[in-house]
Design an enzyme around this catalytic site. Structure first.
Site, PDB file in Angstrom:
ATOM      1  N   ASP A  25       0.814  -1.213   0.000  1.00 17.26           N
ATOM      2  CA  ASP A  25       0.000   0.000   0.000  1.00 17.26           C
ATOM      3  C   ASP A  25       0.852   1.269   0.000  1.00 17.26           C
ATOM      4  OD1 ASP A  25       0.633  -1.137   2.625  1.00 17.26           O
ATOM      5  OD2 ASP A  25      -0.348   0.631   3.456  1.00 17.26           O
ATOM      6  N   VAL A  28       0.520   4.946  -2.092  1.00 13.97           N
ATOM      7  CA  VAL A  28      -0.207   6.125  -1.642  1.00 13.97           C
ATOM      8  C   VAL A  28       0.605   6.911  -0.622  1.00 13.97           C
ATOM      9  CG1 VAL A  28      -2.227   6.928  -0.348  1.00 13.97           C
ATOM     10  CG2 VAL A  28      -2.496   5.220  -2.153  1.00 13.97           C
ATOM     11  N   SER A  29       1.193   6.230   0.344  1.00  9.76           N
ATOM     12  CA  SER A  29       1.920   6.933   1.411  1.00  9.76           C
ATOM     13  C   SER A  29       3.254   7.488   0.931  1.00  9.76           C
ATOM     14  CB  SER A  29       2.139   5.999   2.601  1.00  9.76           C
ATOM     15  OG  SER A  29       2.839   4.830   2.200  1.00  9.76           O
ATOM     16  N   TYR A 145      -0.839   0.645  15.487  1.00  6.48           N
ATOM     17  CA  TYR A 145       0.498   1.078  15.902  1.00  6.48           C
ATOM     18  C   TYR A 145       0.409   2.173  16.962  1.00  6.48           C
ATOM     19  CZ  TYR A 145       1.678  -1.048  11.400  1.00  6.48           C
ATOM     20  OH  TYR A 145       1.793  -1.901  10.334  1.00  6.48           O
ATOM     21  N   PRO A 146       1.236   2.107  18.017  1.00  2.50           N
ATOM     22  CA  PRO A 146       1.348   3.236  18.940  1.00  2.50           C
ATOM     23  C   PRO A 146       2.182   4.343  18.276  1.00  2.50           C
ATOM     24  CG  PRO A 146       2.014   1.157  19.985  1.00  2.50           C
ATOM     25  CD  PRO A 146       1.984   0.941  18.501  1.00  2.50           C
ATOM     26  N   ARG A 147       1.530   5.419  17.876  1.00  3.91           N
ATOM     27  CA  ARG A 147       2.221   6.520  17.187  1.00  3.91           C
ATOM     28  C   ARG A 147       1.566   7.845  17.564  1.00  3.91           C
ATOM     29  NH1 ARG A 147       2.759   4.207  10.957  1.00  3.91           N
ATOM     30  NH2 ARG A 147       4.299   2.580  11.401  1.00  3.91           N
ATOM     31  N   LYS A 176      -2.531  -6.566  13.018  1.00  4.18           N
ATOM     32  CA  LYS A 176      -1.129  -6.392  12.661  1.00  4.18           C
ATOM     33  C   LYS A 176      -0.540  -5.334  13.589  1.00  4.18           C
ATOM     34  CE  LYS A 176       1.893  -4.568   9.028  1.00  4.18           C
ATOM     35  NZ  LYS A 176       1.992  -4.111   7.611  1.00  4.18           N
ATOM     36  N   GLY A 202       8.581  -3.579   9.690  1.00  4.64           N
ATOM     37  CA  GLY A 202       9.316  -2.343   9.972  1.00  4.64           C
ATOM     38  C   GLY A 202      10.192  -1.889   8.830  1.00  4.64           C
ATOM     39  N   ARG A 229       8.564  -3.877   2.917  1.00  2.00           N
ATOM     40  CA  ARG A 229       9.839  -3.502   2.308  1.00  2.00           C
ATOM     41  C   ARG A 229      10.873  -4.615   2.331  1.00  2.00           C
ATOM     42  NH1 ARG A 229       7.964   1.184   4.708  1.00  2.00           N
ATOM     43  NH2 ARG A 229       7.998   3.080   3.436  1.00  2.00           N
TER      44      ARG A 229
END
Length: 265
Positions: A25, A28-29, A145-147, A176, A202, A229
């Site tokens: 994905d 887009v990012s 995710y903790p962000r 996830k 990651g 990645r």
């Protein structure tokens, strides 16, 4: 709920009940990054390696559909942001469950950053999508995710446990999240989450580090991996996925998996 059961079998290994998912994905990012220039070729390579599913936006279905060879599950991502946004941690809805069904998806996914300033809206969207998934028999994978500005480290055990549990409480079928660093602490995450947990890969790193992460997560009760990645940017994405499958589905060691990568093709 039978529809969910049937579709989940398309993104999980029926025998091991584990999964190897390759998220794609990033277009887009981050735009057309290395490994995703030709998304169709990227899908072909990870499918040949034995991946159970890929994740992407509508473009993945439109431009990356595999018309031959081994089948691979399709998870359509419903939320997005770009790295140029004022707050890249704020994910907004860009697709729907009904449209994902029309496009042949086997599941959908949502991204929520726990601790972000926009957490409330993202949780609201996750809850809405979860109810729609129950209505339509569509499996839901939640990327949790903790962000945010108050998050010092994104793999803090208590924060990761909270993030994973929130997804399960709101109806996700698969969660996830990030690896907490060792099997013992990650087992606290999986024990505290009543649905399967897959670990994120990651940043891009070396083969041994990634495979050790996979081995540790599996020892900690993970139901598989969702690695982008380190898979599609690998020199040989097919061989990397095959090596990962050696651990995830075959319960083999890192050393055995590394030998797969050493084989000349």
């Amino acid at each position: 709920m039978r529809g969910k059961e049937i579709r989940l079998e398309r993104i999980m290994n029926r025998n091991t009940k584990k999964t190897i998912i390759v998220p794609m994905d990033h277009g887009v990012s981050d735009g057309p990054i290395a490994g995703l220039i030709d998304i169709g070729q990227s899908v072909n390579l990870v499918a040949d390696g034995g991946a159970n599913a890929v994740i992407g936006h509508v473009g993945l279905a439109l431009h990356g559909h595999r018309q031959g060879g081994r089948d691979i599950g399709l998870i359509l991502h419903l939320s997005a942001s770009t790295k140029l946004a004022p707050d890249p941690n704020e994910k907004v809805l860009v697709n729907s469950v009904q449209n994902a069904l029309k496009m042949g998806a086997d599941a959908v996914s949502m991204h929520v950053n726990i601790g972000a300033e926009s957490e409330a809206k993202m949780l609201s969207d996750l809850g809405t999508v979860s109810v729609e998934c129950m209505e339509w028999g569509m499996p839901l994978l939640a990327m949790m995710y903790p962000r945010g500005k108050n998050i010092k480290t994104n793999n803090d055990l208590d924060q990761v446990k909270l993030a994973a549990r929130v997804a399960a409480e709101l109806g996700a079928d698969i969660v996830k999240t990030v690896y907490t660093g060792d099997p013992e602490s990650f087992r606290e995450v999986t024990r505290g989450c009543p649905v399967p947990v897959v670990v994120a890969g990651g940043s891009k790193t070396d083969d041994r580090t990634t495979l050790e992460l996979i081995e540790g997560a599996m020892a900690g009760g993970a139901a598989g991996i969702s690695i982008g990645r380190n898979a599609f940017q690998h020199r040989h994405p097919d061989k990397f996925v095959r090596a990962a499958a050696c651990i995830v589905h075959g319960n083999k060691s890192v050393e055995e998996a590394l030998r797969i990568l050493e084989v000349k093709s």
